[in-house]
Design a protein around this motif. Structure first.
Motif, PDB file in Angstrom:
ATOM      1  N   PRO A   1      18.575 -10.920   4.974  1.00  0.00           N
ATOM      2  CA  PRO A   1      17.320 -10.379   4.805  1.00  0.00           C
ATOM      3  C   PRO A   1      17.452  -9.058   3.566  1.00  0.00           C
ATOM      4  O   PRO A   1      18.345  -8.339   3.813  1.00  0.00           O
ATOM      5  N   ARG A   2      16.549  -9.008   2.481  1.00  0.00           N
ATOM      6  CA  ARG A   2      16.858  -7.947   1.622  1.00  0.00           C
ATOM      7  C   ARG A   2      15.315  -7.261   1.579  1.00  0.00           C
ATOM      8  O   ARG A   2      14.399  -7.831   1.577  1.00  0.00           O
ATOM      9  N   ILE A   3      15.491  -5.852   1.680  1.00  0.00           N
ATOM     10  CA  ILE A   3      14.084  -5.215   1.705  1.00  0.00           C
ATOM     11  C   ILE A   3      13.624  -5.084   0.164  1.00  0.00           C
ATOM     12  O   ILE A   3      14.159  -4.932  -0.840  1.00  0.00           O
ATOM     13  N   ARG A   4      12.136  -5.384   0.105  1.00  0.00           N
ATOM     14  CA  ARG A   4      11.428  -5.581  -1.424  1.00  0.00           C
ATOM     15  C   ARG A   4      10.575  -4.355  -1.235  1.00  0.00           C
ATOM     16  O   ARG A   4      10.102  -4.254  -2.548  1.00  0.00           O
ATOM     17  N   ASN A   5      10.192  -3.733  -0.356  1.00  0.00           N
ATOM     18  CA  ASN A   5       9.286  -2.723  -0.682  1.00  0.00           C
ATOM     19  C   ASN A   5      10.100  -1.201  -0.466  1.00  0.00           C
ATOM     20  O   ASN A   5      10.723  -1.008   0.739  1.00  0.00           O
ATOM     21  N   ARG A   6      10.314  -0.655  -1.532  1.00  0.00           N
ATOM     22  CA  ARG A   6      11.057   0.673  -1.638  1.00  0.00           C
ATOM     23  C   ARG A   6      10.535   2.104  -2.293  1.00  0.00           C
ATOM     24  O   ARG A   6      11.289   2.687  -2.978  1.00  0.00           O
ATOM     25  N   SER A   7       9.438   1.914  -2.128  1.00  0.00           N
ATOM     26  CA  SER A   7       8.546   2.982  -2.594  1.00  0.00           C
ATOM     27  C   SER A   7       8.753   4.523  -1.850  1.00  0.00           C
ATOM     28  O   SER A   7       8.360   5.321  -2.597  1.00  0.00           O
ATOM     29  N   THR A   8       9.122   4.664  -0.767  1.00  0.00           N
ATOM     30  CA  THR A   8       9.348   5.743   0.167  1.00  0.00           C
ATOM     31  C   THR A   8      10.709   6.034   0.593  1.00  0.00           C
ATOM     32  O   THR A   8      11.716   5.054   0.482  1.00  0.00           O
ATOM     33  N   LEU A   9      10.974   7.098   0.970  1.00  0.00           N
ATOM     34  CA  LEU A   9      12.517   7.453   1.494  1.00  0.00           C
ATOM     35  C   LEU A   9      12.611   6.292   2.699  1.00  0.00           C
ATOM     36  O   LEU A   9      13.925   5.994   2.642  1.00  0.00           O
ATOM     37  N   LEU A  10      11.821   6.186   3.521  1.00  0.00           N
ATOM     38  CA  LEU A  10      12.127   5.229   4.490  1.00  0.00           C
ATOM     39  C   LEU A  10      12.552   3.801   3.817  1.00  0.00           C
ATOM     40  O   LEU A  10      13.261   3.059   4.412  1.00  0.00           O
TER      41      LEU A  10
ATOM     42  N   LYS B   1      13.882   3.261   0.994  1.00  0.00           N
ATOM     43  CA  LYS B   1      14.910   3.422   0.483  1.00  0.00           C
ATOM     44  C   LYS B   1      16.289   3.500   1.474  1.00  0.00           C
ATOM     45  O   LYS B   1      17.343   2.753   1.445  1.00  0.00           O
ATOM     46  N   LEU B   2      15.954   4.091   2.622  1.00  0.00           N
ATOM     47  CA  LEU B   2      17.075   4.440   3.534  1.00  0.00           C
ATOM     48  C   LEU B   2      17.288   2.757   4.238  1.00  0.00           C
ATOM     49  O   LEU B   2      18.596   2.407   4.532  1.00  0.00           O
ATOM     50  N   GLN B   3      16.091   2.063   4.470  1.00  0.00           N
ATOM     51  CA  GLN B   3      16.372   0.660   4.948  1.00  0.00           C
ATOM     52  C   GLN B   3      17.086  -0.458   4.047  1.00  0.00           C
ATOM     53  O   GLN B   3      17.695  -1.102   4.489  1.00  0.00           O
ATOM     54  N   VAL B   4      17.232  -0.151   2.729  1.00  0.00           N
ATOM     55  CA  VAL B   4      17.668  -1.190   1.814  1.00  0.00           C
ATOM     56  C   VAL B   4      19.335  -0.874   2.010  1.00  0.00           C
ATOM     57  O   VAL B   4      19.953  -1.753   2.346  1.00  0.00           O
ATOM     58  N   GLY B   5      19.775   0.396   2.315  1.00  0.00           N
ATOM     59  CA  GLY B   5      21.031   0.839   2.817  1.00  0.00           C
ATOM     60  C   GLY B   5      21.728   0.328   4.152  1.00  0.00           C
ATOM     61  O   GLY B   5      22.603  -0.312   4.212  1.00  0.00           O
TER      62      GLY B   5
ATOM     63  N   MET C   1       9.312  -4.146   4.952  1.00  0.00           N
ATOM     64  CA  MET C   1       9.464  -3.368   6.253  1.00  0.00           C
ATOM     65  C   MET C   1       8.810  -2.264   6.430  1.00  0.00           C
ATOM     66  O   MET C   1       8.245  -1.797   5.533  1.00  0.00           O
ATOM     67  N   PRO C   2       8.561  -1.680   7.674  1.00  0.00           N
ATOM     68  CA  PRO C   2       7.712  -0.321   7.698  1.00  0.00           C
ATOM     69  C   PRO C   2       8.142   0.668   7.021  1.00  0.00           C
ATOM     70  O   PRO C   2       9.333   0.846   6.955  1.00  0.00           O
TER      71      PRO C   2
END
Length: 413
Positions: free
Chosen positions: A167-176, A178-182, A256-257
Motif C-alpha cells: 500500500p502507498r499513501i496518495r493523500n499527502r496534503s497535511t503533516l499526518l 506526510k508522516l504516514q508516507v514514511g 488514509m486518515p
C-alpha cells in the motif's frame, strides 16, 4: 533495581526492534528485490489463469468509479471484477449497476444490510469463477501490473495461500499524511520484509491482497466477528501451513486518515484486532507443528509487555508527584535524555534505509525524510496509547458480535 529494569526494557525494546527490522529488510531486499525485474515487466507466466478481483464496499460512492477504472486498466489478460455492495445507504449501488452495464467484466452483488467487510468478501469469494482472488478496498487504486505480480506468486507453488501487496499513501496534503508516507515505507514495509525473511507475517495488508480460494475454504474464509479480518485470516492460514508472500511490486494507492481523531480510530481498531487474534488463537500455537508462528507471537507479546512497562513508568512518575516514593521506585521525569537521542538516531537510520529501498517504487520518496524526524516519538506514543486502550476494550467486547462497516476518515485529497 526494579526501575532500572523497567527503563532498560523501555529503551532497548524499540532499539532491538529497529535493528531486527533493518537487518531483515535489507536481507529481503538483497535476496529478492535488488535483481528483480522492473515493476512494469513482471515475470512471465506459463499460462495466465483467470483472476477474480473482489471489491467489498460500503458507502463508497465518491471513490468506487476511480477504483473500478484502475481495475479495468489491469495489464492482465483474463480477469473479472466482483463488486459487493454491503448495505450502502448512499448511491454506491446504482453506480455499480451502471458500471456493470457498461463493462462486461464487472459484476455487482447487492446485500440488503451492513454485515461487515468479512461477510462481503465471503460472498464475493463464493460468487467468483476463479481459484485466484485479488481483494482490494473500494477506495484504493490498483497499479496496472499488480494482478500479474500477485498471480505469479499464487502460480509459483501449491502451498502459497495468500500474497500481500504494497500500500502507498496518495493523500499527502497535511503533516499526518506526510508522516504516514514514511511510516508505510519504513515501518509497515520494513516489518513485512523482515517477517518474510524470518518466517511468518503478522498480517497481510487488507487493502491489497490475493488469496487461493482452496486455502480460504479450508480455514473457513474470513471471520465476521473480528474487527480486523486481515490479521485473523493471516494467522489462520499460516497456522494451517499455508505460505503468505509479500510482493512490494503489487502497489495500491490508498487514502488514509489525516485528522488525529480519524488516525486514532483506525489505529485503535488495528490494535484491538491484534489483541483479538492473540486471545483467540494464541494457545493454539503451542504445538511443534506451528513453531514457525512462535516468532510472530513473541514479537507481539513483547510489544504488549513494552506498553505495560511504559504504563508502569508513567504511573510511578505521576504517583511520585503526589506522595513520596522510595528511591528505587521514584521517576524524576519522562524526558528521555540521551536515551531518546539514541533511539531517534536509530529510527532515522531505519527510515533512511527504508526510503532508499522504496525509491524503486517512488522515485522522489526521499523528500519525505525531512518530515520523519517527528515520527519516532509519535509512532511509539500512538502505539502505547492504542495498545493500552485496546486490551480492556477487547476483553469487554461481547463474543460473536458482528464487525460491521464504519465509514473511516479518508483524509484530504
Amino acid at each position: 533495581m526494579v526501575l532500572e529494569l523497567l527503563f532498560s526494557f523501555a529503551f532497548f525494546y524499540p532499539v532491538a526492534m529497529s535493528f531486527f527490522w533493518v537487518v531483515g529488510g535489507l536481507y529481503y531486499y538483497l535476496r529478492r528485490e535488488r535483481n528483480a525485474p522492473p515493476r512494469d515487466q513482471p515475470p512471465p507466466l506459463a499460462e495466465s489463469p483467470m483472476v477474480s478481483i473482489l471489491v467489498p464496499c460500503h458507502n463508497e460512492s465518491a471513490n468506487i468509479g476511480e477504483t473500478i477504472a484502475s481495475l479495468l486498466a489491469q495489464r492482465y489478460p483474463h480477469f473479472e471484477i466482483i463488486a459487493v455492495n454491503d448495505g450502502s445507504d448512499d448511491d454506491t449501488g446504482p453506480k455499480l449497476d451502471a458500471l456493470a452495464e457498461q463493462h462486461p467484466q464487472v459484476r455487482a452483488i447487492h446485500l440488503d444490510r451492513n454485515l461487515g467487510k468479512a461477510n462481503a468478501l465471503r460472498m464475493g469469494a463464493l460468487a467468483a469463477r476463479s481459484e485466484y482472488l485479488v481483494c482490494i478496498d473500494g477506495d484504493a487504486l490498483l497499479d496496472p501490473h499488480a494482478c500479474h505480480w500477485m498471480a505469479w506468486h499464487l502460480c509459483s507453488g501449491p502451498r502459497v495461500g495468500a500474497v500481500t501487496g504494497n500500500p502507498r499513501i496518495r493523500n499527502r496534503s497535511t503533516l499526518l499524511g506526510k508522516l504516514q508516507v514514511g511510516e508505510f515505507s519504513s515501518i509497515i514495509g520494513m516489518i513485512k520484509r523482515a517477517q518474510r525473511s524470518y518466517g511468518r507475517l503478522f498480517t497481510i495488508s487488507g487493502v491489497v491482497s490475493a488469496f487461493r480460494k482452496t486455502a480460504l475454504h479450508q480455514v473457513g474464509y474470513w471471520s465476521d466477528d473480528m474487527v480486523t479480518e486481515d490479521i485473523d485470516i493471516s494467522w489462520r492460514l499460516q497456522m494451517n501451513h499455508w505460505d503468505i508472500r509479500y510482493e512490494p511490486n503489487a502497489l495500491a494507492w490508498i487514502l488514509m486518515p489525516e485528522t488525529l481523531r480519524g488516525l486514532w480510530k483506525q489505529r485503535l481498531r488495528w490494535a484491538q484486532g491484534g489483541v483479538e487474534v492473540l486471545l483467540r488463537h494464541g494457545l493454539k500455537l503451542f504445538t511443534w507443528r506451528r513453531r514457525r508462528m512462535w516468532g510472530v507471537m513473541a514479537e507481539y507479546l513483547l510489544s504488549l509487555l513494552w506498553a505495560t512497562v511504559m504504563l508502569a513508568i508513567i504511573v510511578l512518575w505521576l504517583a511520585g508527584m503526589v506522595f513520596p516514593l522510595p528511591p528505587a521506585l521514584r521517576v524524576d521525569g519522562l524526558v528521555p535524555g540521551w536515551h531518546g537521542l539514541v533511539l531517534a538516531l536509530i529510527c532515522l537510520l531505519q527510515f533512511a534505509v527504508a526510503l532508499l529501498i522504496d525509491r524503486r517504487y517512488e522515485a522522489k520518496i526521499g523528500r519525505y525524510y525531512y518530515w520523519m524526524i517527528w515520527y519516532p516519538a509519535a509512532y511509539w506514543l500512538l502505539s502505547l496509547a492504542t495498545t493500552l486502550t485496546a486490551v480492556p476494550k477487547t476483553l469487554l467486547k461481547r463474543r460473536g458480535q458482528l464487525a460491521v462497516w464504519t465509514s473511516p476518515d479518508r483524509g484530504y485529497r
